[in-house]
Motif scaffolding. Structure first.
Motif, short mmCIF file in Angstrom:
data_model
loop_
_atom_site.label_atom_id
_atom_site.label_comp_id
_atom_site.label_asym_id
_atom_site.label_seq_id
_atom_site.Cartn_x
_atom_site.Cartn_y
_atom_site.Cartn_z
N ASP A 99 0.91 -1.18 -0.04
CA ASP A 99 -0.04 -0.02 -0.02
C ASP A 99 0.89 1.43 0.02
N TYR A 100 0.27 2.35 -0.28
CA TYR A 100 1.13 3.60 -0.28
C TYR A 100 0.13 4.62 0.53
N ILE A 101 0.91 5.70 1.06
CA ILE A 101 -0.13 6.70 1.67
C ILE A 101 0.73 8.03 1.22
N VAL A 102 -0.01 9.01 0.98
CA VAL A 102 0.32 10.15 0.24
C VAL A 102 0.41 11.38 1.43
N LYS A 103 1.87 12.07 1.49
CA LYS A 103 2.01 13.00 2.55
C LYS A 103 1.18 14.38 1.88
N PRO A 104 0.56 15.40 2.75
CA PRO A 104 0.48 14.93 4.41
C PRO A 104 -0.82 13.92 4.23
N PHE A 105 -0.93 13.25 5.52
CA PHE A 105 -1.98 12.24 5.89
C PHE A 105 -2.35 12.41 7.13
N ASP A 106 -3.83 11.74 7.49
CA ASP A 106 -4.14 11.53 8.68
C ASP A 106 -3.73 10.47 9.22
N LEU A 107 -3.37 10.41 10.69
CA LEU A 107 -2.64 9.52 11.46
C LEU A 107 -3.90 8.20 11.50
N ASN A 108 -5.12 8.76 11.55
CA ASN A 108 -6.15 7.85 11.67
C ASN A 108 -6.23 6.64 10.43
N GLU A 109 -6.08 7.37 9.29
CA GLU A 109 -6.28 6.85 7.98
C GLU A 109 -5.05 5.92 8.06
N LEU A 110 -4.09 6.19 8.37
CA LEU A 110 -2.62 5.47 8.47
C LEU A 110 -3.03 4.27 9.20
N CYS A 111 -3.59 4.22 10.40
CA CYS A 111 -3.82 3.20 11.49
C CYS A 111 -4.92 2.17 10.61
N ALA A 112 -6.01 2.73 10.05
CA ALA A 112 -7.00 2.02 9.49
C ALA A 112 -6.32 1.11 8.52
N ARG A 113 -5.33 1.62 7.51
CA ARG A 113 -4.62 0.96 6.73
C ARG A 113 -3.70 -0.12 7.13
N ILE A 114 -3.14 0.07 8.29
CA ILE A 114 -2.10 -0.98 8.79
C ILE A 114 -3.23 -2.05 9.23
N ARG A 115 -4.37 -1.66 10.12
CA ARG A 115 -5.26 -2.75 10.30
C ARG A 115 -5.65 -3.54 9.28
N SER A 116 -5.91 -3.08 8.07
CA SER A 116 -6.39 -3.70 6.69
C SER A 116 -5.22 -4.64 6.39
N ILE A 117 -3.98 -4.12 6.31
CA ILE A 117 -2.94 -4.90 6.05
C ILE A 117 -2.85 -5.98 6.94
N ALA A 118 -3.00 -5.88 8.25
CA ALA A 118 -2.72 -6.82 9.17
C ALA A 118 -3.95 -8.05 8.98
N ARG A 119 -5.01 -7.68 8.52
CA ARG A 119 -6.05 -8.50 8.41
C ARG A 119 -5.94 -9.40 7.16
N ARG A 120 -5.49 -8.76 5.95
CA ARG A 120 -4.84 -9.32 4.75
C ARG A 120 -3.80 -10.36 5.05
N SER A 121 -2.92 -10.12 5.68
CA SER A 121 -1.76 -10.90 6.05
C SER A 121 -2.17 -12.22 6.66
N ALA A 122 -3.13 -11.98 7.41
CA ALA A 122 -3.69 -13.14 8.41
C ALA A 122 -5.03 -13.74 7.62
N GLU A 123 -5.02 -13.32 6.44
CA GLU A 123 -6.41 -14.10 5.70
C GLU A 123 -7.49 -13.81 6.55
N ARG A 124 -7.81 -12.81 7.33
CA ARG A 124 -8.83 -12.53 7.96
C ARG A 124 -9.82 -11.54 7.37
N ALA A 125 -11.03 -11.73 7.24
CA ALA A 125 -12.07 -10.74 6.91
C ALA A 125 -12.63 -9.97 7.85
#
Length: 224
Positions: A99-125
């Motif tokens: 994934d990528y994120i464009v500066k400047p960005f909102d921290l809450n959006e970055l955290c949401a993207r991190i959680r999404s990546i974690a779910r995909r890595s664990a193959e969890r919906a």
């Protein structure tokens, strides 16, 4: 979750380190691409995700990304880009960025993207982690046990989350230690045992945390 942050802008790096720590992540921050590559290639170092700025001294984020993918390192990677770096975003994704994120960005959006990546890595919906009668919500930083909210310290929460993300699988003491503590932290030899002891007291019989002697711990459904 332990994250390697590679960002040479001191203000942004410090802000990200502080903000992500508040959200429960363990952050190790380096300020050039060579240090990032060294950290990612060092045997025994465990990171759950890397955030790489594109424009860094010594090695660019893209060079670091290409090098670790050439090593068959499958760690999830975010790239940080400026608004006008569309070609860099394309190259980053083509080189294996998740994934990528464009500066400047909102921290809450970055955290949401991190959680999404974690779910995909664990193959969890499902965004909620569930084991036995425990439900852990990374987005709201809450843990429900028998449908009641139970308060955990930041490190207790992080430890339980790591175990639940790999429920039924042994998580080594080294991985747990690196999930909770970063470079330079003074960690006693029995620290993980103390945290696990506290977790067991709080979760009761809602789930079972089993010790694998000499290796680590595994969380399983409650004992019937």
């Amino acid at each position: 979750m332990r994250i390697l942050l590679a960002e040479d802008d001191l203000d942004l790096g410090r802000s990200l380190q502080e903000g992500l720590t508040i959200h429960g992540y363990q952050i190790d921050w380096v300020q050039n691409g060579q240090l990032a590559l060294t950290a990612l290639q060092t045997p025994g170092e465990h990171f759950d995700l890397a955030i790489l700025d594109i424009n860094m001294p010594k090695l660019s984020g893209l060079e670091v990304l290409k090098a670790i993918r050439d090593d068959n390192n499958t760690i999830p990677v975010f790239i940080l880009t400026a608004k006008d770096q569309i070609d860099h975003r394309v190259k980053g994704l083509d080189c294996g960025a998740d994934d990528y994120i464009v500066k400047p960005f909102d921290l809450n959006e970055l955290c949401a993207r991190i959680r999404s990546i974690a779910r995909r890595s664990a193959e969890r919906a499902d965004p909620i982690l569930r084991v036995g009668d425990i439900a852990l919500n990374p987005a709201t930083y809450t843990i429900m046990i028998y449908d009641e909210v139970v308060v955990f310290s930041r490190r207790e929460f992080t430890l339980l989350q790591k175990l639940m993300e790999r429920s039924g699988t042994v998580v080594t003491r080294d991985v747990l230690s690196q999930t909770l503590y970063g470079w330079g932290d003074d960690v006693d030899s029995n620290t993980i045992e103390v945290h696990v002891h506290n977790l067991r007291k709080k979760i009761g019989d809602a789930a079972n945390i089993r010790t694998i002697r000499g290796i680590g711990y595994v969380i399983e459904d409650k004992i019937q």
